[in-house]
Design an enzyme around this catalytic site. Structure first.
Site, PDB file in Angstrom:
ATOM      1  N   SER A  42      50.542   9.069  26.051  1.00 45.60           N
ATOM      2  CA  SER A  42      49.962  10.306  25.508  1.00 45.60           C
ATOM      3  C   SER A  42      48.762   9.942  24.625  1.00 45.60           C
ATOM      4  O   SER A  42      48.440   8.764  24.475  1.00 45.60           O
ATOM      5  CB  SER A  42      51.017  11.072  24.716  1.00 45.60           C
ATOM      6  N   SER A  43      48.120  10.935  24.053  1.00 45.45           N
ATOM      7  CA  SER A  43      46.966  10.741  23.157  1.00 45.45           C
ATOM      8  C   SER A  43      45.757  10.104  23.834  1.00 45.45           C
ATOM      9  O   SER A  43      45.019   9.345  23.217  1.00 45.45           O
ATOM     10  CB  SER A  43      47.332   9.869  21.944  1.00 45.45           C
ATOM     11  N   LYS A  74      43.126  14.217  26.601  1.00 40.87           N
ATOM     12  CA  LYS A  74      42.985  15.210  27.687  1.00 40.87           C
ATOM     13  C   LYS A  74      42.216  16.432  27.214  1.00 40.87           C
ATOM     14  O   LYS A  74      41.451  17.024  27.968  1.00 40.87           O
ATOM     15  CB  LYS A  74      44.374  15.698  28.143  1.00 40.87           C
ATOM     16  N   ASP A 129      44.181  21.441  20.319  1.00 40.07           N
ATOM     17  CA  ASP A 129      43.237  21.245  21.421  1.00 40.07           C
ATOM     18  C   ASP A 129      42.371  22.480  21.659  1.00 40.07           C
ATOM     19  O   ASP A 129      41.240  22.367  22.125  1.00 40.07           O
ATOM     20  CB  ASP A 129      43.980  20.886  22.716  1.00 40.07           C
ATOM     21  N   ILE A 168      60.386  14.830  31.954  1.00 42.16           N
ATOM     22  CA  ILE A 168      61.264  15.844  32.546  1.00 42.16           C
ATOM     23  C   ILE A 168      60.700  17.238  32.265  1.00 42.16           C
ATOM     24  O   ILE A 168      60.657  18.107  33.121  1.00 42.16           O
ATOM     25  CB  ILE A 168      62.683  15.726  31.952  1.00 42.16           C
ATOM     26  N   THR A 176      45.492  -2.377  36.111  1.00 39.14           N
ATOM     27  CA  THR A 176      45.446  -1.050  36.747  1.00 39.14           C
ATOM     28  C   THR A 176      46.827  -0.596  37.230  1.00 39.14           C
ATOM     29  O   THR A 176      46.969   0.519  37.710  1.00 39.14           O
ATOM     30  CB  THR A 176      44.504  -1.052  37.968  1.00 39.14           C
ATOM     31  N   CYS A 186      41.875  29.280   2.066  1.00 39.77           N
ATOM     32  CA  CYS A 186      43.190  29.925   2.128  1.00 39.77           C
ATOM     33  C   CYS A 186      44.035  29.555   0.899  1.00 39.77           C
ATOM     34  O   CYS A 186      43.728  30.019  -0.181  1.00 39.77           O
ATOM     35  CB  CYS A 186      43.872  29.613   3.456  1.00 39.77           C
ATOM     36  N   HIS A 190      40.096  31.405   7.316  1.00 41.03           N
ATOM     37  CA  HIS A 190      39.861  30.012   7.724  1.00 41.03           C
ATOM     38  C   HIS A 190      38.544  29.896   8.486  1.00 41.03           C
ATOM     39  O   HIS A 190      38.527  30.052   9.710  1.00 41.03           O
ATOM     40  CB  HIS A 190      40.988  29.540   8.636  1.00 41.03           C
ATOM     41  N   GLU A 210      37.014  27.340   9.215  1.00 42.42           N
ATOM     42  CA  GLU A 210      36.987  26.120  10.044  1.00 42.42           C
ATOM     43  C   GLU A 210      37.362  26.386  11.499  1.00 42.42           C
ATOM     44  O   GLU A 210      37.105  25.564  12.370  1.00 42.42           O
ATOM     45  CB  GLU A 210      37.892  25.035   9.453  1.00 42.42           C
TER      46      GLU A 210
HETATM   47  N1  GLN Z   1      50.665  29.817   1.706  1.00 41.22           N
HETATM   48  C1  GLN Z   1      49.583  30.733   1.560  1.00 41.22           C
HETATM   49  C2  GLN Z   1      49.918  32.101   2.121  1.00 41.22           C
HETATM   50  O1  GLN Z   1      50.779  32.226   2.965  1.00 41.22           O
HETATM   51  C3  GLN Z   1      48.309  30.164   2.173  1.00 41.22           C
HETATM   52  C4  GLN Z   1      48.394  29.907   3.636  1.00 41.22           C
HETATM   53  C5  GLN Z   1      47.321  28.997   4.157  1.00 41.22           C
HETATM   54  O2  GLN Z   1      46.705  28.232   3.420  1.00 41.22           O
HETATM   55  N2  GLN Z   1      47.093  29.007   5.453  1.00 41.22           N
HETATM   56  O3  GLN Z   1      49.326  33.069   1.774  1.00 41.22           O
END
Ligand code: GLN
Length: 532
Positions: A15-16, A19, A73, A151, A190, A382, A508, A510
């Site tokens: 794995s890793s 993919k 992913d 499996i 191989t 967050c 978030h 990101e």
């Molecule tokens: N634990 C916090 C909440 O539920 C922040 C969650 C997070 O950082 N994704 O509000």
């Protein structure tokens, strides 16, 4: 319109192997030929979704715009191709079984005995084909998690076997394997690849394309040998050598002609490839970036994959700003008032990471205070934003017991709290504010300037919220609520305008930046942190 083509991506030997990166790169190259694509991940575990999985076991949980908690992913899929994934892009064995069992309980199978073949496999095929999706894709790329021979993945393999048979040249199987180099023997081996292909053949699947993962360059004669032993055309055996950056994989595969091989096998014409040029611009900026900047990641998981999208967002924003970001993990559990100065020494910026539960939160609060009072560019995400809010209440508003209701149910100053309608929820899975919500930005705020617009939409994954009962006090004391959900009035962003860059987001960011469209907040944060 041409009928959809299907590309199955499986992995063998270990794995890793990456993919997800290969699937994303195939998507990226097909887009460069002007084709529309989507990428789906089929994971052979029983969890309904990865939402409740421990980051130590599974890395980051990635969230789609429609609120599905998925495998990391999917983050690669989005960053490499700019597509927006949804629920349909992440399927687990658990979801397949649940759907089948639900149908059985409803009587949809009219009293038939429900079996793995054909009921489970039919459900898998339905989802692989995306029968319910009204959007047309030229190519659907299907990545199957796990390793050939497991499996757990057998029903997925059977579904692929059947689909290939039904779809003919509209389906192509790409198999990723590993070619180890044995130092003592001075040779590449191989045999594991041959065995892995044999295993696939025993399940009735002949791979059309092989991609050999290797730490060092493989000579042509070795590729020829693999082709001959595995019944694969010689121009369909590729190598994916370790590269300094995952973002170099698409062009590396392009150089070897992986795109042409896939197009040839599926009977689709190759087109103008000029659309690779923005990607190449990114790569040349990556090569040109020399200056490094250190960004502290204050969090509790000392694991590359736990904050995957944050790391990638920082890296991408760094490259577009002409710098190489070096993220430095700072364990929030080890932070004290005494050592915070030395822990953050040399950091040009700090991220206070997301998270759940009380472990390490006091460290995050200490870090927030240090950064605020020392005017270090700081980005709270967050839980990180919530810790900024708590710290401000304790130190500036004078509520020494301020806390989040998640950590201290009895506090008189629950500056982070559950909303009324959430208070009787007890279940862990599926009870969060998840997915994309609109946010209106305050005119003249740092974040509005960074986004260049006042109306945005960002993804969420949390239960607790900024408590609006305290909003006036915060704003009077200098912490501004710069972003608010227009329907609910929930606070999505706080910032301290008198600091250089001190911003916390309840959402978030990101999850939504891509290589070619880096996230505006990460861009602005890095621009400030790198002193540009
Ligand atoms: N634990 C916090 C909440 O539920 C922040 C969650 C997070 O950082 N994704 O509000």
């Amino acid at each position: 319109m041409e009928q959809t083509r299907y590309i199955f991506v499986t992995g063998g030997v270990v794995s890793s192997l990456g993919k997800g990166i290969i699937s994303s790169s195939i998507g990226n190259l097909l887009q460069a030929h002007g084709y529309s694509i989507t990428i789906q991940k089929f994971d052979p575990y029983i969890n309904i979704d990865p939402g409740t999985l421990n980051p130590y076991e599974h890395g980051e949980c990635y969230v789609t715009v429609d609120g599905m908690e998925t495998d990391l992913d999917l983050g690669h899929y989005e960053r490499f191709t700019g597509i927006r994934t949804t629920k349909g892009n992440s399927i687990t064995t658990g979801r397949i079984y649940k759907a089948v069992i639900d149908k059985e309980r409803k009587g949809d199978y009219l009293g038939k005995t429900i079996q793995v073949v054909p009921h489970i496999t039919d459900e898998i095929k339905r989802r692989m084909r995306r029968d319910d999706d009204p959007v047309h894709y030229d190519f659907i790329i299907i990545e199957v998690g796990g390793t050939i021979g497991d499996i757990e993945s057998a029903p997925f393999m059977e579904a692929i076997r059947q689909l290939r048979w039904e779809l003919g040249e509209r389906a192509v199987c790409v198999h990723l394997t590993y070619v180890p180099y044995l130092k003592a023997a001075g040779e590449f081996k191989t045999k594991p690849t041959q065995h892995s292909v044999k295993e696939m053949q025993s399940m009735g699947i002949q791979p059309d394309v092989l991609i050999l993962r290797t730490e060092y360059h493989l000579e042509d004669n070795l590729l020829k040998k693999v082709a001959a032993f595995c019944n694969v055309d010689i121009d369909c055996v590729f190598q994916s050598e370790d590269l300094p950056s995952i973002y170099q994989v698409p062009t590396n595969m392009l150089r070897q002609g992986l795109d042409k091989a896939i197009l040839g096998k599926t009977g689709m014409p190759a087109r103008e490839i000029a659309r690779m040029s923005p990607w190449r611009t990114f790569l040349s900026k990556m090569e040109a970036a020399e200056r490094g900047i250190r960004i502290g990641l204050v969090g509790k998981y000392d694991l590359q994959d736990a904050y995957k999208s944050i790391r990638e967002s920082l890296f991408i924003a760094g490259i577009w700003n002409g710098v190489k970001v070096k993220p430095v993990f700072v364990s929030s559990e080890e932070i004290t008032e005494e050592n915070i100065g030395s822990k953050l020494e040399g950091m040009q910026g700090v991220i206070i990471c997301p998270g759940f539960g009380s472990r390490g939160i006091e460290g995050k609060i200490i870090a927030a205070k240090y950064c605020r009072t020392h005017d270090i560019p700081t980005f709270g995400i967050c839980l990180g934003m919530q810790m900024m809010v708590i710290e401000f209440a304790r130190d500036v508003l004078g509520y020494s017991d301020a806390n989040s209701r998640e950590m201290d149910a009895a506090t008189a100053h629950g500056v982070i709290d559950l909303m009324e309608d959430q208070k009787n929820v007890t279940q862990m899975g599926g009870t969060m504010r998840l997915g994309a919500y609109d946010c209106h930005l305050k005119e003249g705020s740092r974040t509005a300037a960074a986004y260049g617009t006042q109306d945005i939409s960002e993804r969420h994954r949390h239960r607790y919220e900024f408590n609006n009962a305290f909003r006036t006090e915060y704003e009077a004391a200098g912490m501004v609520c710069a972003g608010v959900n227009p329907e609910s009035g929930l606070v999505e962003i706080v910032e301290i305008p008198s600091n250089r860059w001190y911003v916390g987001t309840q959402f978030h960011p990101e999850y939504s930046g891509t290589v070619l469209k880096p996230h505006p907040l990460f861009m602005d944060f890095i621009r400030t942190a790198s002193g540009e």
